[in-house]
Design a protein around this motif. Structure first.
Motif, PDB file in Angstrom:
ATOM      1  N   ASP A 112      23.202  10.318  37.068  1.00  0.00           N
ATOM      2  CA  ASP A 112      24.332  11.079  36.700  1.00  0.00           C
ATOM      3  C   ASP A 112      23.646  12.495  36.412  1.00  0.00           C
ATOM      4  N   VAL A 113      22.421  12.620  35.655  1.00  0.00           N
ATOM      5  CA  VAL A 113      21.726  13.638  35.385  1.00  0.00           C
ATOM      6  C   VAL A 113      21.401  14.509  36.833  1.00  0.00           C
TER       7      VAL A 113
ATOM      8  N   SER B  19      24.152  15.814  38.650  1.00  0.00           N
ATOM      9  CA  SER B  19      24.817  17.238  38.046  1.00  0.00           C
ATOM     10  C   SER B  19      23.905  18.165  38.291  1.00  0.00           C
ATOM     11  N   ASP B  20      22.438  18.073  38.377  1.00  0.00           N
ATOM     12  CA  ASP B  20      21.449  18.928  39.094  1.00  0.00           C
ATOM     13  C   ASP B  20      22.010  19.180  40.359  1.00  0.00           C
TER      14      ASP B  20
ATOM     15  N   THR C 147      24.952  19.313  41.747  1.00  0.00           N
ATOM     16  CA  THR C 147      26.348  20.097  41.629  1.00  0.00           C
ATOM     17  C   THR C 147      25.988  21.617  41.203  1.00  0.00           C
ATOM     18  N   ILE C 148      24.728  21.549  40.346  1.00  0.00           N
ATOM     19  CA  ILE C 148      24.507  23.221  39.786  1.00  0.00           C
ATOM     20  C   ILE C 148      23.617  23.691  41.156  1.00  0.00           C
TER      21      ILE C 148
ATOM     22  N   ASN D 200      31.567   8.770  42.739  1.00  0.00           N
ATOM     23  CA  ASN D 200      31.585  10.374  42.429  1.00  0.00           C
ATOM     24  C   ASN D 200      32.177  11.217  43.807  1.00  0.00           C
TER      25      ASN D 200
ATOM     26  N   THR E 120      33.558  14.499  43.063  1.00  0.00           N
ATOM     27  CA  THR E 120      32.741  15.320  42.526  1.00  0.00           C
ATOM     28  C   THR E 120      32.159  16.152  43.729  1.00  0.00           C
TER      29      THR E 120
END
Length: 327
Positions: A41-42, A45-46, A48-49, A113, A116
């Protein structure tokens, strides 16, 4: 876990015949791989950033040729880019770390996901789901990463990111996530020179660098500036092949990119009040004394760099330096 103990243990493992195998299983049982979903998940998230920052710089991964430095244990970024519509994703690693079980787990977790992914890329959801369905099916029958992605992802390991073997101008975007802090300074310069060569005319590179002491994640008695207490000679007692940390500060990565012929489009490096306070309350080794506190305390940076119009002139300078390092 005491950070010094971890450093010495990893250093000892790095010298054993089956040290890599033992290190992997220790990571699965006690380390970062113990909670796969959280780590995944981390990483997502990275990713998507990264997509958001690239988008703000006018770059869309759809139909593009991408190159990742540092594949790791499982390919979150390459798979997410493939599902999001990238034309090709070459991912390289100095050592062959990727594991089939973690690859399948990554693919399955991505399936939870997909919304996302679609939101980050603007890709058609039906197309993303179709690609993911095939991915799971092929991996489930023992297929490799290339066959499961219709040849889009090319995993190369062991491979040298300073000598890729690719032709000039074959890549649209080069990226890495929490990799450059583990690479010696001279190698970073060579990586950037190779990046400039293989990038197309309007090519960009995105790098997210965690330039804080990674031992702080396992030992809460220290902070991410702790390793600045030591000289290079002292630090080598705990630095090791499994967790090599170059201790370079954020501005050095920018300087290396500019020296290699890149124009900086994004630089997120910023001193925080917390890090400035932590730095002020601890002894720092004299070898870091020439670096202003506002630079020394920074522990993370994302940056985007584009090939400069003067990159050919810079190429000659870098090549001369590589041929005559003492010049």
């Amino acid at each position: 876990m005491n950070w010094k103990l971890k450093g010495m243990l990893q250093r000892a493992l790095s010298h054993l015949p089956y040290g890599s195998w033992m290190h992997f299983h220790l990571q699965r049982r006690f380390g970062g791989l113990r909670d796969f979903n959280r780590e995944f998940d981390v990483k997502l998230s990275d990713w998507t950033i990264m997509l958001r920052r690239l988008g703000e710089a006018g770059f869309d991964i759809s139909g593009k040729r991408l190159f990742e430095i540092g594949s790791g244990w499982y390919p979150t970024f390459p798979l997410a880019c493939y599902l999001g519509g990238a034309a090709r994703v070459t991912t390289v690693d100095l050592n062959r770390h990727m594991r089939p079980g973690l690859l399948r787990a990554c693919a399955e977790r991505l399936g939870e996901n997909l919304s996302t992914l679609c939101a980050a890329t603007g890709a058609d959801e039906a197309s993303v789901r179709a690609r993911h369905s095939k991915l799971i099916e092929v991996l489930g029958h023992g297929g490799d990463l290339a066959s499961a992605t219709s040849g889009v992802i090319d995993y190369r390991a062991p491979a040298d990111a300073t000598r890729t073997g690719l032709e000039d101008g074959q890549i649209d975007c080069i990226f890495s996530n929490s990799v450059l802090e583990h690479v010696p300074l001279a190698v970073i310069g060579a990586m950037f020179a190779e990046a400039r060569r293989i990038l197309d005319t309007d090519g960009v590179m995105f790098h997210s660098v965690n330039c804080g002491d990674h031992y702080a994640y396992v030992d809460r008695s220290i902070n991410q500036l702790n390793y600045l207490r030591f000289s290079d000679e002292q630090w080598n007692r705990w630095n090791n092949a499994f967790l090599y940390q170059n201790r370079l500060r954020a501005h050095v990565f920018i300087e290396q990119a500019e020296a290699a012929g890149f124009e900086i489009l994004l630089n997120t490096a910023k001193a925080s009040d917390l890090r400035l306070s932590q730095l002020a309350s601890m002894p720092v080794h004299p070898q870091f004394s020439a670096i202003p506190a506002e630079r020394l305390c920074i522990t993370s940076i994302d940056f985007i760099a584009r090939k400069s119009v003067n990159s050919e002139a810079a190429a000659g300078i870098i090549e001369d330096q590589n041929l005559n390092p003492g010049a």
